[in-house]
Design a protein around this motif. Sequence first.
Motif, PDB file in Angstrom:
ATOM      1  N   TRP A 115      30.188  68.014 -22.642  1.00 33.93           N
ATOM      2  CA  TRP A 115      29.180  67.003 -22.973  1.00 33.93           C
ATOM      3  C   TRP A 115      27.823  67.355 -22.381  1.00 33.93           C
ATOM      4  O   TRP A 115      26.784  67.074 -22.987  1.00 33.93           O
ATOM      5  CB  TRP A 115      29.632  65.611 -22.537  1.00 33.93           C
ATOM      6  CG  TRP A 115      30.639  65.046 -23.479  1.00 33.93           C
ATOM      7  CD1 TRP A 115      31.946  64.785 -23.221  1.00 33.93           C
ATOM      8  CD2 TRP A 115      30.431  64.715 -24.854  1.00 33.93           C
ATOM      9  NE1 TRP A 115      32.556  64.322 -24.353  1.00 33.93           N
ATOM     10  CE2 TRP A 115      31.649  64.261 -25.373  1.00 33.93           C
ATOM     11  CE3 TRP A 115      29.330  64.766 -25.711  1.00 33.93           C
ATOM     12  CZ2 TRP A 115      31.811  63.852 -26.690  1.00 33.93           C
ATOM     13  CZ3 TRP A 115      29.483  64.354 -27.029  1.00 33.93           C
ATOM     14  CH2 TRP A 115      30.702  63.906 -27.505  1.00 33.93           C
ATOM     15  N   ALA A 116      27.812  67.994 -21.221  1.00 33.01           N
ATOM     16  CA  ALA A 116      26.538  68.435 -20.642  1.00 33.01           C
ATOM     17  C   ALA A 116      25.897  69.499 -21.522  1.00 33.01           C
ATOM     18  O   ALA A 116      24.679  69.480 -21.755  1.00 33.01           O
ATOM     19  CB  ALA A 116      26.758  68.971 -19.232  1.00 33.01           C
TER      20      ALA A 116
ATOM     21  N   PRO B 204      39.293  66.543 -17.788  1.00 31.50           N
ATOM     22  CA  PRO B 204      38.016  65.853 -17.573  1.00 31.50           C
ATOM     23  C   PRO B 204      36.874  66.760 -17.114  1.00 31.50           C
ATOM     24  O   PRO B 204      35.732  66.566 -17.496  1.00 31.50           O
ATOM     25  CB  PRO B 204      38.336  64.801 -16.519  1.00 31.50           C
ATOM     26  CG  PRO B 204      39.797  64.566 -16.645  1.00 31.50           C
ATOM     27  CD  PRO B 204      40.385  65.862 -17.090  1.00 31.50           C
TER      28      PRO B 204
ATOM     29  N   SER C 193      37.662  65.748 -27.635  1.00 28.46           N
ATOM     30  CA  SER C 193      37.504  65.929 -26.186  1.00 28.46           C
ATOM     31  C   SER C 193      38.409  65.016 -25.366  1.00 28.46           C
ATOM     32  O   SER C 193      38.562  65.236 -24.167  1.00 28.46           O
ATOM     33  CB  SER C 193      36.052  65.717 -25.774  1.00 28.46           C
ATOM     34  OG  SER C 193      35.678  64.374 -25.898  1.00 28.46           O
TER      35      SER C 193
ATOM     36  N   ASN D 100      33.516  67.098 -19.312  1.00 27.50           N
ATOM     37  CA  ASN D 100      32.189  66.805 -18.747  1.00 27.50           C
ATOM     38  C   ASN D 100      31.244  67.980 -18.947  1.00 27.50           C
ATOM     39  O   ASN D 100      30.074  67.794 -19.285  1.00 27.50           O
ATOM     40  CB  ASN D 100      32.292  66.459 -17.268  1.00 27.50           C
ATOM     41  CG  ASN D 100      32.855  65.082 -17.050  1.00 27.50           C
ATOM     42  OD1 ASN D 100      32.843  64.241 -17.941  1.00 27.50           O
ATOM     43  ND2 ASN D 100      33.372  64.843 -15.861  1.00 27.50           N
ATOM     44  N   ARG D 101      31.740  69.192 -18.760  1.00 28.78           N
ATOM     45  CA  ARG D 101      30.912  70.376 -18.970  1.00 28.78           C
ATOM     46  C   ARG D 101      30.524  70.486 -20.447  1.00 28.78           C
ATOM     47  O   ARG D 101      29.389  70.814 -20.773  1.00 28.78           O
ATOM     48  CB  ARG D 101      31.660  71.629 -18.536  1.00 28.78           C
ATOM     49  CG  ARG D 101      30.794  72.858 -18.586  1.00 28.78           C
ATOM     50  CD  ARG D 101      31.437  74.100 -18.025  1.00 28.78           C
ATOM     51  NE  ARG D 101      32.714  73.884 -17.372  1.00 28.78           N
ATOM     52  CZ  ARG D 101      33.736  74.732 -17.470  1.00 28.78           C
ATOM     53  NH1 ARG D 101      33.646  75.828 -18.158  1.00 28.78           N
ATOM     54  NH2 ARG D 101      34.863  74.480 -16.840  1.00 28.78           N
TER      55      ARG D 101
END
Length: 62
Positions: free
Chosen positions: A46-47, A39, A34, A43-44
């Motif tokens: 990891w969510a 970014p 990643s 972030n999406r």
Amino acid sequence: MSGSAYWPKEIKRLDRRSPKAGAIRRVDRLRSISRGLDPVIANRMWAEVAEALQPITDRYTT
């Protein structure tokens, strides 16, 4: 050991030791992949990972 063979062998080795160790290594691998992403996409991602892991965490902590 070639680069493409490292991760599968490492994960299998750690899975034999314990499922938790294998899972931690998989997350480390995901983290390294990643780093090269945008970014917003990272972030999406990891969510979504957190959302998928939460039911598993709840199942084993209660």
